[in-house]
Scaffold this motif. Structure first.
Motif, PDB file in Angstrom:
ATOM      1  N   LEU A 204       0.837  -1.185   0.000  1.00 20.56           N
ATOM      2  CA  LEU A 204       0.000   0.000   0.000  1.00 20.56           C
ATOM      3  C   LEU A 204       0.881   1.246   0.000  1.00 20.56           C
ATOM      4  O   LEU A 204       2.012   1.217   0.468  1.00 20.56           O
ATOM      5  CB  LEU A 204      -0.896   0.018   1.247  1.00 20.56           C
ATOM      6  N   PRO A 205       0.345   2.371  -0.506  1.00 22.94           N
ATOM      7  CA  PRO A 205       1.110   3.617  -0.394  1.00 22.94           C
ATOM      8  C   PRO A 205       1.283   3.978   1.078  1.00 22.94           C
ATOM      9  O   PRO A 205       0.429   3.655   1.915  1.00 22.94           O
ATOM     10  CB  PRO A 205       0.235   4.631  -1.132  1.00 22.94           C
ATOM     11  N   SER A 206       2.382   4.625   1.403  1.00 25.96           N
ATOM     12  CA  SER A 206       2.628   4.986   2.798  1.00 25.96           C
ATOM     13  C   SER A 206       1.538   5.896   3.337  1.00 25.96           C
ATOM     14  O   SER A 206       1.190   5.840   4.520  1.00 25.96           O
ATOM     15  CB  SER A 206       3.996   5.666   2.936  1.00 25.96           C
ATOM     16  N   ASP A 207       0.965   6.724   2.455  1.00 28.48           N
ATOM     17  CA  ASP A 207      -0.174   7.557   2.836  1.00 28.48           C
ATOM     18  C   ASP A 207      -1.449   6.843   2.406  1.00 28.48           C
ATOM     19  O   ASP A 207      -1.848   6.880   1.244  1.00 28.48           O
ATOM     20  CB  ASP A 207      -0.071   8.924   2.155  1.00 28.48           C
ATOM     21  N   ARG A 208      -2.083   6.148   3.335  1.00 26.80           N
ATOM     22  CA  ARG A 208      -3.266   5.345   3.009  1.00 26.80           C
ATOM     23  C   ARG A 208      -4.422   6.199   2.482  1.00 26.80           C
ATOM     24  O   ARG A 208      -5.289   5.717   1.764  1.00 26.80           O
ATOM     25  CB  ARG A 208      -3.735   4.570   4.248  1.00 26.80           C
ATOM     26  N   SER A 209      -4.442   7.479   2.843  1.00 27.58           N
ATOM     27  CA  SER A 209      -5.554   8.328   2.433  1.00 27.58           C
ATOM     28  C   SER A 209      -5.607   8.528   0.924  1.00 27.58           C
ATOM     29  O   SER A 209      -6.634   8.927   0.372  1.00 27.58           O
ATOM     30  CB  SER A 209      -5.471   9.689   3.133  1.00 27.58           C
ATOM     31  N   LEU A 210      -4.488   8.238   0.222  1.00 25.29           N
ATOM     32  CA  LEU A 210      -4.500   8.347  -1.235  1.00 25.29           C
ATOM     33  C   LEU A 210      -5.552   7.436  -1.852  1.00 25.29           C
ATOM     34  O   LEU A 210      -6.162   7.764  -2.872  1.00 25.29           O
ATOM     35  CB  LEU A 210      -3.118   8.011  -1.788  1.00 25.29           C
ATOM     36  N   LEU A 211      -5.766   6.271  -1.246  1.00 24.60           N
ATOM     37  CA  LEU A 211      -6.758   5.330  -1.770  1.00 24.60           C
ATOM     38  C   LEU A 211      -8.177   5.865  -1.600  1.00 24.60           C
ATOM     39  O   LEU A 211      -9.052   5.621  -2.432  1.00 24.60           O
ATOM     40  CB  LEU A 211      -6.618   3.978  -1.064  1.00 24.60           C
ATOM     41  N   LEU A 212      -8.403   6.608  -0.519  1.00 29.60           N
ATOM     42  CA  LEU A 212      -9.738   7.148  -0.278  1.00 29.60           C
ATOM     43  C   LEU A 212     -10.094   8.206  -1.314  1.00 29.60           C
ATOM     44  O   LEU A 212     -11.268   8.378  -1.661  1.00 29.60           O
ATOM     45  CB  LEU A 212      -9.816   7.753   1.123  1.00 29.60           C
ATOM     46  N   ARG A 213      -9.083   8.901  -1.826  1.00 31.00           N
ATOM     47  CA  ARG A 213      -9.335   9.982  -2.775  1.00 31.00           C
ATOM     48  C   ARG A 213      -9.767   9.472  -4.142  1.00 31.00           C
ATOM     49  O   ARG A 213     -10.228  10.248  -4.978  1.00 31.00           O
ATOM     50  CB  ARG A 213      -8.087  10.852  -2.915  1.00 31.00           C
TER      51      ARG A 213
END
Length: 284
Positions: A204-213
């Motif tokens: 997963l990307p280190s910034d999980r919030s990227l998936l939410l976007r």
């Protein structure tokens, strides 16, 4: 605990669900009760023929019956397990997948073996199981296992996000950054990306919030990449659908005839229609 009973209430002149009663006496109030019933293989014919069964017809890694190697089983009745390891066990772990995608892959492997006249390499499930809730207007996808409590021992790294007002929820479980389980509700694009990462055992990307976007309103409706799995039931990728559309398939049913996409549970038909509309808009 086991569910024992339900309690209903008066609602609009009829009866509506009110609460679930469990075997330990608890009463769990809710607005909705969802029953996940699964499938049960019909193994009576196999049992009457003298074939050994468990949760399904027991077959080896070449889909041959434990009891008679001249007989093969695929799909919802095939319980794949190693006879060398479990032949003398009363309980055999595992069971049929209960998913149409697994059945198609078994059918393709077996057809190849029969045409070749000899067995190729053993059948192996090429991707981890992903379950899509077969309900219209509810986007729910799950893969692997998620420990509900992120602080529980052995739960790995769990990241979760919930927006009850809009009916969306995502939970991701990772080990050393690699996705080993997820649940996504009401976020189809995030679910598609997580499905792809899960099947590939990707990080997963280190910034999980990227998936939410990915499900933000300003995002385009097209798939995130040609390798993205759009039809989970039949393992059809965005690239396969795009190729079918470019070859002249201009309806969801036509795409289904060419690729089998949308012919399982039907949960991806809206996404296929969006992809057709976008392609046509770009090639007017």
């Amino acid at each position: 605990v086991r569910a024992e009973a339900i309690i209903t209430r008066e609602s609009g002149g009829g009866r509506a669900f009110h609460a679930l009663v469990s075997s330990d006496g608890r009463r769990i109030e809710a607005d909705l009760l969802v029953l996940s019933c699964g499938v049960r293989p019909r193994t009576r014919l196999a049992s009457d023929a003298g074939l050994r069964t468990s949760r399904g017809i027991l077959v080896d890694d070449r889909l041959r019956s434990w009891s008679d190697p001249r007989i093969r089983a695929i799909g919802d009745v095939a319980h794949v397990a190693d006879p060398r390891r479990y032949a003398h066990e009363r309980e055999v772990p595992g069971g049929p997948a209960g998913l149409v995608g697994a059945g198609w892959r078994q059918a393709e492997w077996l057809a190849g073996a029969l045409i070749a006249g000899e067995d190729p390499s053993p059948f192996a499930e090429d991707s981890p199981g992903i379950v899509l809730l077969k309900s219209r207007h509810v986007d729910l996808v799950q893969g692997g296992e998620i420990v509900p409590d992120p602080f529980a021992p052995g739960s790995g790294e769990v990241a979760s996000w919930a927006d009850p007002r809009h009916g969306t929820y995502v939970a991701m479980s990772t080990t050393n950054g690699v996705l080993d389980g997820f649940v996504a509700v009401g976020m189809p694009r995030a679910a598609a990306e997580l499905s792809l990462l899960f099947q590939r055992r990707g990080e997963l990307p280190s910034d999980r919030s990227l998936l939410l976007r990915l499900d933000a309103a300003e995002q385009p409706v097209r798939a995130t990449g040609r390798d993205e799995t759009v039809c989970i039931c039949n393992a059809v990728t965005a690239g396969g659908i795009e190729d079918a559309v470019s070859d002249g398939c201009d309806t969801v049913d036509a795409v289904g005839c060419a690729t089998r996409a949308g012919t399982g549970c039907g949960g991806c038909r809206a996404r296929i229609a969006e992809m057709i509309d976008e392609w046509q808009g770009q090639h007017v």
